[in-house]
Design an enzyme around this catalytic site. Structure first.
Site, PDB file in Angstrom:
ATOM      1  N   GLU A  25      29.714   2.394 -30.198  1.00 45.86           N
ATOM      2  CA  GLU A  25      29.386   1.081 -30.773  1.00 45.86           C
ATOM      3  C   GLU A  25      29.113   1.323 -32.244  1.00 45.86           C
ATOM      4  O   GLU A  25      28.045   1.802 -32.607  1.00 45.86           O
ATOM      5  CB  GLU A  25      28.145   0.491 -30.092  1.00 45.86           C
TER       6      GLU A  25
ATOM      7  N   CYS B 131      24.900  -5.013 -37.307  1.00 47.20           N
ATOM      8  CA  CYS B 131      26.275  -4.543 -37.102  1.00 47.20           C
ATOM      9  C   CYS B 131      27.230  -5.721 -36.997  1.00 47.20           C
ATOM     10  O   CYS B 131      28.352  -5.655 -37.470  1.00 47.20           O
ATOM     11  CB  CYS B 131      26.356  -3.666 -35.859  1.00 47.20           C
TER      12      CYS B 131
HETATM   13  P1  NAD Z   1      23.804   6.555 -38.074  1.00 46.39           P
HETATM   14  O1  NAD Z   1      25.210   6.784 -37.681  1.00 46.39           O
HETATM   15  O2  NAD Z   1      23.330   7.120 -39.353  1.00 46.39           O
HETATM   16  O3  NAD Z   1      22.800   7.104 -36.957  1.00 46.39           O
HETATM   17  C1  NAD Z   1      22.851   6.665 -35.616  1.00 46.39           C
HETATM   18  C2  NAD Z   1      22.209   7.722 -34.730  1.00 46.39           C
HETATM   19  O4  NAD Z   1      23.035   8.890 -34.717  1.00 46.39           O
HETATM   20  C3  NAD Z   1      20.832   8.193 -35.191  1.00 46.39           C
HETATM   21  O5  NAD Z   1      20.005   8.344 -34.065  1.00 46.39           O
HETATM   22  C4  NAD Z   1      21.133   9.531 -35.846  1.00 46.39           C
HETATM   23  O6  NAD Z   1      20.045  10.430 -35.830  1.00 46.39           O
HETATM   24  C5  NAD Z   1      22.244  10.038 -34.941  1.00 46.39           C
HETATM   25  N1  NAD Z   1      23.085  11.079 -35.549  1.00 46.39           N
HETATM   26  C6  NAD Z   1      23.286  11.355 -36.866  1.00 46.39           C
HETATM   27  N2  NAD Z   1      24.152  12.385 -37.009  1.00 46.39           N
HETATM   28  C7  NAD Z   1      24.503  12.764 -35.757  1.00 46.39           C
HETATM   29  C8  NAD Z   1      25.375  13.764 -35.235  1.00 46.39           C
HETATM   30  N3  NAD Z   1      26.063  14.574 -36.044  1.00 46.39           N
HETATM   31  N4  NAD Z   1      25.511  13.873 -33.892  1.00 46.39           N
HETATM   32  C9  NAD Z   1      24.847  13.027 -33.063  1.00 46.39           C
HETATM   33  N5  NAD Z   1      24.007  12.074 -33.489  1.00 46.39           N
HETATM   34  C10 NAD Z   1      23.841  11.938 -34.828  1.00 46.39           C
HETATM   35  O7  NAD Z   1      23.609   4.972 -38.024  1.00 46.39           O
HETATM   36  P2  NAD Z   1      22.326   4.135 -38.445  1.00 46.39           P
HETATM   37  O8  NAD Z   1      22.217   4.154 -39.930  1.00 46.39           O
HETATM   38  O9  NAD Z   1      21.154   4.541 -37.625  1.00 46.39           O
HETATM   39  O10 NAD Z   1      22.723   2.674 -37.959  1.00 46.39           O
HETATM   40  C11 NAD Z   1      23.448   1.778 -38.745  1.00 46.39           C
HETATM   41  C12 NAD Z   1      24.893   1.729 -38.308  1.00 46.39           C
HETATM   42  O11 NAD Z   1      24.949   1.418 -36.932  1.00 46.39           O
HETATM   43  C13 NAD Z   1      25.694   0.649 -38.992  1.00 46.39           C
HETATM   44  O12 NAD Z   1      26.970   1.143 -39.302  1.00 46.39           O
HETATM   45  C14 NAD Z   1      25.793  -0.438 -37.935  1.00 46.39           C
HETATM   46  O13 NAD Z   1      26.897  -1.278 -38.078  1.00 46.39           O
HETATM   47  C15 NAD Z   1      25.884   0.378 -36.699  1.00 46.39           C
HETATM   48  N6  NAD Z   1      25.474  -0.390 -35.526  1.00 46.39           N
HETATM   49  C16 NAD Z   1      26.418  -0.715 -34.600  1.00 46.39           C
HETATM   50  C17 NAD Z   1      26.055  -1.475 -33.497  1.00 46.39           C
HETATM   51  C18 NAD Z   1      27.067  -1.854 -32.461  1.00 46.39           C
HETATM   52  O14 NAD Z   1      26.661  -2.249 -31.385  1.00 46.39           O
HETATM   53  N7  NAD Z   1      28.359  -1.747 -32.700  1.00 46.39           N
HETATM   54  C19 NAD Z   1      24.732  -1.893 -33.341  1.00 46.39           C
HETATM   55  C20 NAD Z   1      23.803  -1.547 -34.306  1.00 46.39           C
HETATM   56  C21 NAD Z   1      24.184  -0.779 -35.392  1.00 46.39           C
END
Ligand code: NAD
Length: 497
Positions: free
Chosen positions: A245, A279
């Site tokens: 997602e 998002c």
């Molecule tokens: P992010 O990708 O920076 O982090 C998301 C999660 O992934 C965090 O828990 C982070 O610690 C973890 N993470 C980071 N590097 C990783 C790795 N190498 N391996 C595994 N896990 C890792 O995203 P964010 O800044 O927390 O959230 C914002 C983003 O999320 C925006 O792009 C938004 O559009 C998206 N989002 C999507 C949805 C959806 O349902 N499609 C919902 C909410 C947010």
């Protein structure tokens, strides 16, 4: 507990992950940080807990999930306040977020048995002596990796589906919202104290990576597209399936027969709620020429009334402030105009509502996820041009249409997983609708029937109930029987339709 850090930046000190209030820098809370070893240990514990959780059966799990739902409702203000502390999100936005989470928990609990439970399949004539059974079995342990922007409803989507399907969960909340994540886990343990069916592991991205490699059956990731690709790569090492997602650049189309004031109200909410850190937030509007001027005026009027620091909270992630400023400056440099806000709207940790027009299609405000309270409005000839411009994006998460006669036809042609007609973001609030995107917005679904099936493997069983009249699947069939099979086949399937 009162230490002040750089606003919004999570830090790890003495084995503790400390999250801070993005508006003030005051500590919001601390939780123990995990390492690779403790992540593996959590998954091992979860594997055992899953066996017990499955043994409760559909009704046992349903009762407990509904009790947890009720607990969330009872403590809604407490949880919304905690979310405000960690993300800066206004209290009322937190309440609405929890409302959606409660809906999904309730729906998954009530419908899991119907959607996933064993069923007898209709007999097929060619194998009439066999009866088919289908059921959906849990994976065992699901790793859930969550973002900070909606730290309750985004993880509760996969968590509720996966728990209802009979899995145990190891949840890695965002490092910006670990305390909210731990609150969810602790509140679940009040209802289900027997075994660690829902656990949290805390830390930065490396802890998420460790979870992908710790022996889980599937990973449900919500976050940015860039991280989603890293999660897929880590899961690919062991062929672990994933739900992704990811980000979006959602568009709103306003057609000529739209209620323009209603469209403007929904556009402002869809673009500016949670300070645009959504998002499925509306970041682009394509408006047909006859209603364009009225729409722009109504959006500017309504967005101009929002108070920064009240309805518009701080930007949770400090580094996002630079991205938002870059996007606005790029739009203006390429010939766009700010009809509200502008480059000066960025005043850390806040960004005031910004509405941009005449922004060229090659600017980052149109192409990349901005994740701030900004909206571009583009004039188009007709709905056809609006659809073409909407779909000219690598992302495809949600979207919206305002109009009457052709609204559903337009919605169908948007290359996205979800569309709201005469509203914005509304599809996230319906427990029976699947949620997820296409293209760079990811794949797989949470919520609804598809969201339940995502966390279970289909299992097919055939059971012989009589001797075969036309034995096909044996070396002992005779040439005469093969002739009979051909005859039966011609009778059943040989006629041209
Ligand atoms: P992010 O990708 O920076 O982090 C998301 C999660 O992934 C965090 O828990 C982070 O610690 C973890 N993470 C980071 N590097 C990783 C790795 N190498 N391996 C595994 N896990 C890792 O995203 P964010 O800044 O927390 O959230 C914002 C983003 O999320 C925006 O792009 C938004 O559009 C998206 N989002 C999507 C949805 C959806 O349902 N499609 C919902 C909410 C947010």
């Amino acid at each position: 507990m009162t230490a002040t850090h750089a606003p919004g930046l999570p830090v790890i000190e003495d084995g503790q992950l400390i999250s801070t209030n993005p508006a003030t820098g005051a500590e919001a809370g601390r939780v123990p940080a995990a390492d690779e070893k403790s992540v593996i240990a959590a998954v091992d514990r979860a594997r055992e807990a899953a066996v017990w959780w499955q043994s409760l059966g559909w009704e046992g799990r349903k009762t407990r999930l509904l009790r947890w739902r009720t607990l969330l409702v009872e403590r809604i203000e407490e949880l919304a306040e905690l979310t405000r502390l960690e993300t800066g999100k206004p209290l009322n936005d937190g309440i609405i977020e929890i409302t959606a989470a409660v809906e999904h928990l309730d729906w998954a609990a009530r419908h899991a048995k119907r959607v996933l439970g064993p069923r007898r399949m209709r007999t097929r004539l060619l194998l009439a002596e066999h009866v088919g059974h289908l059921e959906y079995q849990p994976f065992g342990v699901i790793g859930v990796i969550g973002p900070w922007n909606y730290p309750i409803v985004t993880p509760i989507g996969p968590i509720s589906g996966a728990l209802a399907a009979g899995n145990a969960i190891v949840f890695k909340p965002s490092e910006y919202t670990p305390v909210v994540g731990q609150w969810l886990v602790d509140s679940f343990a009040e209802i289900v104290p027997e075994h660690p069916v829902l656990q949290a592991v805390h830390g930065l991205g490396d802890v998420g990576g460790a979870l992908c490699r710790a022996g889980v059956g599937k990973v449900a990731f919500t976050g940015s597209t860039a991280t989603g690709k890293k999660v897929m790569a880590a899961c690919a090492e062991n062929l672990i399936p994933v739900v992704i997602e990811a980000g979006g650049k959602d568009a709103l189309i306003v057609d000529a027969d739209a209620d323009v004031r209603a469209a403007a109200e929904a556009a402002v909410w869809g673009a500016m709620t949670n300070a645009g850190q959504t998002c499925i937030g509306i970041e682009r509007a394509y408006v047909v020429e006859p209603v364009y001027d009225r729409f722009v005026a109504a959006v500017v009027e309504k967005a101009g009334k929002l108070r920064t620091g009240e309805e518009i909270g701080p930007i949770t992630m400090p580094k996002q402030l630079e991205i938002i400023r870059d996007h606005i400056e790029d739009a203006l440099a390429k010939g766009g105009r700010a009809v509200l806000g502008g480059a000066d709207a960025v005043s850390p940790p806040y960004v005031s509502p910004t509405v941009l027009v005449d922004v060229p299609a090659n600017s980052s405000e149109i192409r990349d996820e901005t994740f701030g309270p900004t909206l571009t409005i583009t004039k188009v000839r007709d709905a056809e041009e609006a659809i073409q411009k909407t779909n000219d994006s690598p992302y495809g998460l949600g979207g919206a249409v305002f109009g009457k006669k052709d609204a559903i036809r337009i919605a169908r042609r948007m290359r996205t997983g979800m569309v709201a007609v005469n509203g914005t973001l509304t599809f996230v609030g319906m427990g029976n609708l699947p949620f997820g995107g296409v293209g760079e917005s990811g794949f797989g679904r949470i919520h609804g029937e598809d969201g339940l099936r995502e966390f279970a493997r289909p299992k097919a069983i055939t059971v012989r109930r009589a001797k075969s009249l036309l034995p096909a699947m044996t070396f002992e069939r005779t040439p005469a029987q093969v002739k009979q099979i051909i005859k039966a086949l011609r009778l059943l399937y040989g006629r041209k339709p």
